[in-house]
Design a protein around this motif. Structure first.
Motif, PDB file in Angstrom:
ATOM      1  N   ALA A 101       0.839  -1.189   0.000  1.00  0.00           N
ATOM      2  CA  ALA A 101       0.000   0.000   0.000  1.00  0.00           C
ATOM      3  C   ALA A 101       0.878   1.245   0.000  1.00  0.00           C
ATOM      4  CB  ALA A 101      -0.891   0.011   1.240  1.00  0.00           C
ATOM      5  N   PRO A 102       0.486   2.286  -0.737  1.00  0.00           N
ATOM      6  CA  PRO A 102       1.290   3.496  -0.769  1.00  0.00           C
ATOM      7  C   PRO A 102       1.375   4.153   0.609  1.00  0.00           C
ATOM      8  CG  PRO A 102      -0.889   3.887  -1.727  1.00  0.00           C
ATOM      9  CD  PRO A 102      -0.761   2.408  -1.518  1.00  0.00           C
ATOM     10  N   THR A 103       2.532   4.720   0.870  1.00  0.00           N
ATOM     11  CA  THR A 103       2.720   5.410   2.137  1.00  0.00           C
ATOM     12  C   THR A 103       1.896   6.687   2.148  1.00  0.00           C
ATOM     13  OG1 THR A 103       4.974   4.571   2.300  1.00  0.00           O
ATOM     14  CG2 THR A 103       4.429   6.481   3.648  1.00  0.00           C
ATOM     15  N   THR A 104       1.194   6.925   3.227  1.00  0.00           N
ATOM     16  CA  THR A 104       0.425   8.152   3.356  1.00  0.00           C
ATOM     17  C   THR A 104       0.872   8.900   4.600  1.00  0.00           C
ATOM     18  OG1 THR A 104      -1.321   7.029   4.592  1.00  0.00           O
ATOM     19  CG2 THR A 104      -1.581   7.171   2.193  1.00  0.00           C
ATOM     20  N   MET A 105       0.752  10.204   4.535  1.00  0.00           N
ATOM     21  CA  MET A 105       1.141  11.050   5.654  1.00  0.00           C
ATOM     22  C   MET A 105       0.173  12.206   5.730  1.00  0.00           C
ATOM     23  SD  MET A 105       4.702  13.159   6.363  1.00  0.00           S
ATOM     24  CE  MET A 105       4.248  14.552   5.331  1.00  0.00           C
ATOM     25  N   SER A 106      -0.018  12.734   6.915  1.00  0.00           N
ATOM     26  CA  SER A 106      -0.830  13.935   7.072  1.00  0.00           C
ATOM     27  C   SER A 106      -0.176  14.841   8.101  1.00  0.00           C
ATOM     28  CB  SER A 106      -2.256  13.578   7.507  1.00  0.00           C
ATOM     29  OG  SER A 106      -2.242  12.921   8.760  1.00  0.00           O
ATOM     30  N   LEU A 107      -0.615  16.083   8.135  1.00  0.00           N
ATOM     31  CA  LEU A 107      -0.142  17.028   9.131  1.00  0.00           C
ATOM     32  C   LEU A 107      -0.877  16.738  10.431  1.00  0.00           C
ATOM     33  CD1 LEU A 107       1.436  19.566   9.940  1.00  0.00           C
ATOM     34  CD2 LEU A 107      -0.467  20.931   9.056  1.00  0.00           C
ATOM     35  N   ALA A 108      -0.154  16.248  11.422  1.00  0.00           N
ATOM     36  CA  ALA A 108      -0.782  15.818  12.669  1.00  0.00           C
ATOM     37  C   ALA A 108      -0.705  16.861  13.771  1.00  0.00           C
ATOM     38  CB  ALA A 108      -0.135  14.519  13.151  1.00  0.00           C
ATOM     39  N   SER A 109       0.245  17.779  13.701  1.00  0.00           N
ATOM     40  CA  SER A 109       0.355  18.799  14.741  1.00  0.00           C
ATOM     41  C   SER A 109       1.123  20.006  14.217  1.00  0.00           C
ATOM     42  CB  SER A 109       1.057  18.246  15.987  1.00  0.00           C
ATOM     43  OG  SER A 109       2.410  17.936  15.708  1.00  0.00           O
ATOM     44  N   VAL A 110       0.860  21.141  14.850  1.00  0.00           N
ATOM     45  CA  VAL A 110       1.562  22.388  14.552  1.00  0.00           C
ATOM     46  C   VAL A 110       2.080  22.939  15.870  1.00  0.00           C
ATOM     47  CG1 VAL A 110       1.347  24.758  13.722  1.00  0.00           C
ATOM     48  CG2 VAL A 110       0.146  22.911  12.527  1.00  0.00           C
TER      49      VAL A 110
ATOM     50  N   LYS B 135       5.560  20.820  -3.917  1.00  0.00           N
ATOM     51  CA  LYS B 135       4.434  19.878  -3.984  1.00  0.00           C
ATOM     52  C   LYS B 135       4.949  18.469  -4.267  1.00  0.00           C
ATOM     53  CE  LYS B 135       1.900  19.695  -7.700  1.00  0.00           C
ATOM     54  NZ  LYS B 135       0.936  20.019  -8.773  1.00  0.00           N
ATOM     55  N   GLN B 136       5.860  18.340  -5.215  1.00  0.00           N
ATOM     56  CA  GLN B 136       6.397  17.020  -5.529  1.00  0.00           C
ATOM     57  C   GLN B 136       7.197  16.450  -4.366  1.00  0.00           C
ATOM     58  OE1 GLN B 136       5.572  15.107  -8.121  1.00  0.00           O
ATOM     59  NE2 GLN B 136       4.150  16.785  -8.532  1.00  0.00           N
ATOM     60  N   PHE B 137       7.890  17.313  -3.649  1.00  0.00           N
ATOM     61  CA  PHE B 137       8.625  16.863  -2.472  1.00  0.00           C
ATOM     62  C   PHE B 137       7.672  16.236  -1.466  1.00  0.00           C
ATOM     63  CE2 PHE B 137       9.981  17.670   1.890  1.00  0.00           C
ATOM     64  CZ  PHE B 137      11.251  17.118   1.921  1.00  0.00           C
ATOM     65  N   TYR B 138       6.558  16.913  -1.203  1.00  0.00           N
ATOM     66  CA  TYR B 138       5.609  16.414  -0.209  1.00  0.00           C
ATOM     67  C   TYR B 138       4.841  15.192  -0.703  1.00  0.00           C
ATOM     68  CZ  TYR B 138       6.435  20.068   3.199  1.00  0.00           C
ATOM     69  OH  TYR B 138       7.010  20.864   4.156  1.00  0.00           O
ATOM     70  N   VAL B 139       4.558  15.143  -1.973  1.00  0.00           N
ATOM     71  CA  VAL B 139       3.931  13.937  -2.526  1.00  0.00           C
ATOM     72  C   VAL B 139       4.869  12.744  -2.327  1.00  0.00           C
ATOM     73  CG1 VAL B 139       3.217  12.794  -4.661  1.00  0.00           C
ATOM     74  CG2 VAL B 139       2.444  15.124  -4.178  1.00  0.00           C
ATOM     75  N   GLY B 140       6.155  12.977  -2.520  1.00  0.00           N
ATOM     76  CA  GLY B 140       7.135  11.928  -2.306  1.00  0.00           C
ATOM     77  C   GLY B 140       7.217  11.479  -0.862  1.00  0.00           C
ATOM     78  N   ARG B 141       6.810  12.347   0.046  1.00  0.00           N
ATOM     79  CA  ARG B 141       6.805  12.013   1.475  1.00  0.00           C
ATOM     80  C   ARG B 141       5.501  11.338   1.904  1.00  0.00           C
ATOM     81  NH1 ARG B 141      11.518  12.181   4.620  1.00  0.00           N
ATOM     82  NH2 ARG B 141      12.995  13.430   3.437  1.00  0.00           N
ATOM     83  N   GLY B 142       4.521  11.281   1.004  1.00  0.00           N
ATOM     84  CA  GLY B 142       3.290  10.570   1.331  1.00  0.00           C
ATOM     85  C   GLY B 142       2.044  11.420   1.443  1.00  0.00           C
ATOM     86  N   LEU B 143       2.146  12.731   1.196  1.00  0.00           N
ATOM     87  CA  LEU B 143       0.957  13.571   1.228  1.00  0.00           C
ATOM     88  C   LEU B 143       0.185  13.446  -0.082  1.00  0.00           C
ATOM     89  CD1 LEU B 143       2.207  16.886   2.883  1.00  0.00           C
ATOM     90  CD2 LEU B 143       0.643  15.227   3.864  1.00  0.00           C
ATOM     91  N   SER B 144      -1.132  13.539  -0.001  1.00  0.00           N
ATOM     92  CA  SER B 144      -1.992  13.472  -1.182  1.00  0.00           C
ATOM     93  C   SER B 144      -2.498  14.870  -1.518  1.00  0.00           C
ATOM     94  CB  SER B 144      -3.194  12.548  -0.921  1.00  0.00           C
ATOM     95  OG  SER B 144      -2.760  11.236  -0.622  1.00  0.00           O
TER      96      SER B 144
END
Length: 225
Positions: free
Chosen positions: A7-16, A136-145
């Motif tokens: 499954a593709p790696t996914t990431m989200s912003l969890a805290s600020v 944007k491509q950097f963050y997509v590579g880190r798992g953000l959609s």
């Protein structure tokens, strides 16, 4: 035998986490402003001058609610950068917190359809970047959609329902102009983002640390988080 799929790696912003000189004073301000549950605070004396390269934006229901949040911020010590006013896109204003963080409060509605409330529809962390497409491509590579994207001007990432802040990218110069401040700045961004993909630093120097969820941190303990 069929090959197993990963499954593709996914990431989200969890805290600020905002890095501030006085966490107790900042906690009092953000409680009065009405956004304390969306943030973590951490003591820091990191040097920073000028525009820190980001803003936190609140989307609310109508102009009266915008004015209410702006008024509460000013009463608690914020400085007005742009007073509440109508625009092509709706109604909004910009203030700077005593710790230096810039906040925008806006609505797409140009007229009120009800009384002012203390409800926040959406919180967006806008990072001012030099190259929106590359970041944007950097963050997509880190798992953000990517949820929305407008060429090299703006990109917004999908958010996890359990995490209250969305992440978006905007050209640094354009973001500074929208906020009414010069684009020049140096030193620390004074903000740390938490995500589920480990610690890293993005192309514009915004630091991420590993975290799983946003929990309200008491001011006495915030410097230790």
């Amino acid at each position: 035998m069929a090959m197993a799929t990963t499954a593709p790696t996914t990431m989200s912003l969890a805290s600020v986490t905002l890095e501030v000189a006085d966490p107790d004073a900042a906690h009092r301000f953000y409680t009065a402003f009405g956004v304390d549950t969306h943030l973590r605070l951490r003591a820091s004396e990191s040097h920073s001058t000028g525009f820190r390269g980001f803003t936190l934006a609140l989307t609310v229901s109508g102009p009266a609610t915008v004015d209410g949040f702006l008024g509460d911020a000013v009463s608690a010590g914020a400085t007005v950068l742009k007073p509440g006013a109508k625009s092509l896109w709706g109604y909004g204003g910009v203030v700077q917190a005593p710790d230096g963080t810039i906040w925008k409060v806006a609505t797409s509605a140009k007229k009120d359809t009800g009384p002012a409330t203390r409800e926040i529809d959406e919180v967006v962390l806008l990072l001012g970047v030099e190259d929106v497409k590359a970041s944007k491509q950097f963050y997509v590579g880190r798992g953000l959609s990517v949820a929305r994207s407008f060429g090299g001007k703006y990109a917004e990432f999908a958010a996890d329902d359990s995490h209250p802040v969305k992440l978006a990218l905007y050209k640094r110069g354009g973001l500074a102009k929208d906020l009414g401040v010069p684009a020049d700045g140096a030193g620390s961004h004074r903000i740390v983002l938490g995500g589920t993909a480990g610690a890293f630093t993005d192309p514009d120097g915004f630091a991420w640390e590993a975290t799983t969820s946003l929990t309200t941190v008491p001011p006495a303990a915030s410097s230790l988080s």
